[in-house]
Every structure is written in C-alpha cells, then in structure tokens.
Design a protein around this motif. Structure first.
Motif, PDB file in Angstrom:
ATOM      1  N   CYS A  14       0.855  -1.187   0.000  1.00 40.07           N
ATOM      2  CA  CYS A  14       0.000   0.000   0.000  1.00 40.07           C
ATOM      3  C   CYS A  14       0.892   1.240   0.000  1.00 40.07           C
ATOM      4  O   CYS A  14       2.121   1.126   0.068  1.00 40.07           O
ATOM      5  CB  CYS A  14      -0.916   0.014   1.228  1.00 40.07           C
ATOM      6  N   ARG A  15       0.314   2.361  -0.070  1.00 36.61           N
ATOM      7  CA  ARG A  15       0.984   3.649   0.140  1.00 36.61           C
ATOM      8  C   ARG A  15      -0.064   4.534   0.797  1.00 36.61           C
ATOM      9  O   ARG A  15      -0.761   5.304   0.138  1.00 36.61           O
ATOM     10  CB  ARG A  15       1.500   4.247  -1.149  1.00 36.61           C
ATOM     11  N   VAL A  16      -0.163   4.404   2.109  1.00 33.20           N
ATOM     12  CA  VAL A  16      -1.217   5.059   2.875  1.00 33.20           C
ATOM     13  C   VAL A  16      -0.584   6.062   3.838  1.00 33.20           C
ATOM     14  O   VAL A  16       0.279   5.695   4.631  1.00 33.20           O
ATOM     15  CB  VAL A  16      -2.029   4.008   3.668  1.00 33.20           C
ATOM     16  N   PRO A  17      -1.003   7.328   3.773  1.00 33.49           N
ATOM     17  CA  PRO A  17      -0.409   8.329   4.664  1.00 33.49           C
ATOM     18  C   PRO A  17      -0.825   8.135   6.122  1.00 33.49           C
ATOM     19  O   PRO A  17      -1.917   7.654   6.413  1.00 33.49           O
ATOM     20  CB  PRO A  17      -0.941   9.655   4.118  1.00 33.49           C
ATOM     21  N   PHE A  18       0.087   8.505   7.029  1.00 29.64           N
ATOM     22  CA  PHE A  18      -0.206   8.463   8.457  1.00 29.64           C
ATOM     23  C   PHE A  18       0.483   9.631   9.148  1.00 29.64           C
ATOM     24  O   PHE A  18       1.414  10.227   8.608  1.00 29.64           O
ATOM     25  CB  PHE A  18       0.255   7.142   9.088  1.00 29.64           C
ATOM     26  N   ILE A  19      -0.012   9.954  10.338  1.00 34.08           N
ATOM     27  CA  ILE A  19       0.687  10.867  11.229  1.00 34.08           C
ATOM     28  C   ILE A  19       0.765  10.194  12.592  1.00 34.08           C
ATOM     29  O   ILE A  19      -0.041   9.322  12.911  1.00 34.08           O
ATOM     30  CB  ILE A  19       0.023  12.262  11.337  1.00 34.08           C
ATOM     31  N   VAL A  20       1.772  10.588  13.353  1.00 34.47           N
ATOM     32  CA  VAL A  20       1.923  10.058  14.700  1.00 34.47           C
ATOM     33  C   VAL A  20       1.237  11.019  15.650  1.00 34.47           C
ATOM     34  O   VAL A  20       1.487  12.221  15.622  1.00 34.47           O
ATOM     35  CB  VAL A  20       3.413   9.897  15.068  1.00 34.47           C
ATOM     36  N   THR A  21       0.338  10.483  16.472  1.00 38.04           N
ATOM     37  CA  THR A  21      -0.334  11.288  17.480  1.00 38.04           C
ATOM     38  C   THR A  21       0.154  10.833  18.853  1.00 38.04           C
ATOM     39  O   THR A  21       0.900   9.865  18.959  1.00 38.04           O
ATOM     40  CB  THR A  21      -1.862  11.159  17.374  1.00 38.04           C
ATOM     41  N   LYS A  22      -0.274  11.506  19.874  1.00 37.24           N
ATOM     42  CA  LYS A  22       0.173  11.222  21.244  1.00 37.24           C
ATOM     43  C   LYS A  22       1.694  11.304  21.334  1.00 37.24           C
ATOM     44  O   LYS A  22       2.356  10.437  21.870  1.00 37.24           O
ATOM     45  CB  LYS A  22      -0.315   9.861  21.727  1.00 37.24           C
ATOM     46  N   SER A  23       2.228  12.362  20.775  1.00 37.81           N
ATOM     47  CA  SER A  23       3.660  12.576  20.772  1.00 37.81           C
ATOM     48  C   SER A  23       4.006  13.751  21.668  1.00 37.81           C
ATOM     49  O   SER A  23       3.237  14.700  21.771  1.00 37.81           O
ATOM     50  CB  SER A  23       4.120  12.871  19.339  1.00 37.81           C
TER      51      SER A  23
END
Length: 127
Positions: A14-23
C-alpha cells in the motif's frame, strides 16, 4: 528455491499516509505505510521515530480514521531517494481494543489491493 517466510501474517502492499499522534514533540512525525499485516507495518517517515518507542498512528483511508497503537521495532536507515525520511518497522500492540482497529485497517487495505500480497486472511488473525 526460496526459504519459508518468517512472517506469521500476510502483508499487503500500500501507500497510505499516516501521522503520529500522542507525541511529546511539537511537530508529529508523518509518512506512508508501505505494507501492512496484522502483526505490523513497514513505513517511510519523516521525523524521529526512535524517540518514542510506542506511539499512536492516525491513518486515514477514504473518509475513515483509524487510530492504531504501535511501536518501532527497527530502523532501516535513511531513504536514499529522500534523505529527510527513513524506513521503519512497526509492530502493532496486541491489546483487545487495538486488535479491532488493526483488523479493520488491514481488511480495508487488503480489499483495496484486491487481496494481492498473500493468502486470504481467516478469522484467526492473531494465531
């Protein structure tokens, strides 16, 4: 002759965007999941992922937001095509609430990929 795979779960490209939360960092890391399975994911990300071994991924597919708890298990080093980003291996945290989100995410990616990348997933996702 190829050797047997060490993986317990099928992986789906796949090529699915993500962001890291709880950082704790003011600017969250972000990137792309490049393949995903029930056990974890291979990702390309910008930002220092090693500082937080466990984190929450926010993945958006179509209009659905998936929040998945994960941890960095290896750092593959800088991307030769983009020195600002690096490759990482994530393992999904095996907790009841997280399992449901991971299952939904993997099923969505699997259905979008046409099931390519491995055998059909059975009900026994976690062995």
């Amino acid at each position: 002759m190829t050797s047997p795979s060490r993986r317990l779960h099928a992986r789906f490209s796949c090529r699915v965007p993500f962001i890291v939360t709880k950082s704790r960092k003011p600017k969250p890391a972000q990137g792309y999941l490049l393949n995903v399975g029930m056990g974890g994911a291979f990702a390309q990300a910008q930002g220092d992922m090693e500082d937080r071994r466990k984190f929450q991924l926010q993945v958006t597919l179509e209009s659905r937001i998936f929040l998945v708890e994960a941890e960095v298990i290896w750092n593959g080093g800088a991307d030769p095509k983009d020195p600002k980003s690096a490759f990482y291996g994530f393992r999904f945290i095996d907790a009841e609430a997280n399992r449901a989100q991971v299952r939904l995410l993997v099923d969505r990616i699997r259905s979008e990929s046409g099931g390519e990348g491995g055998p059909r997933i059975s009900r026994n996702y976690w062995n």
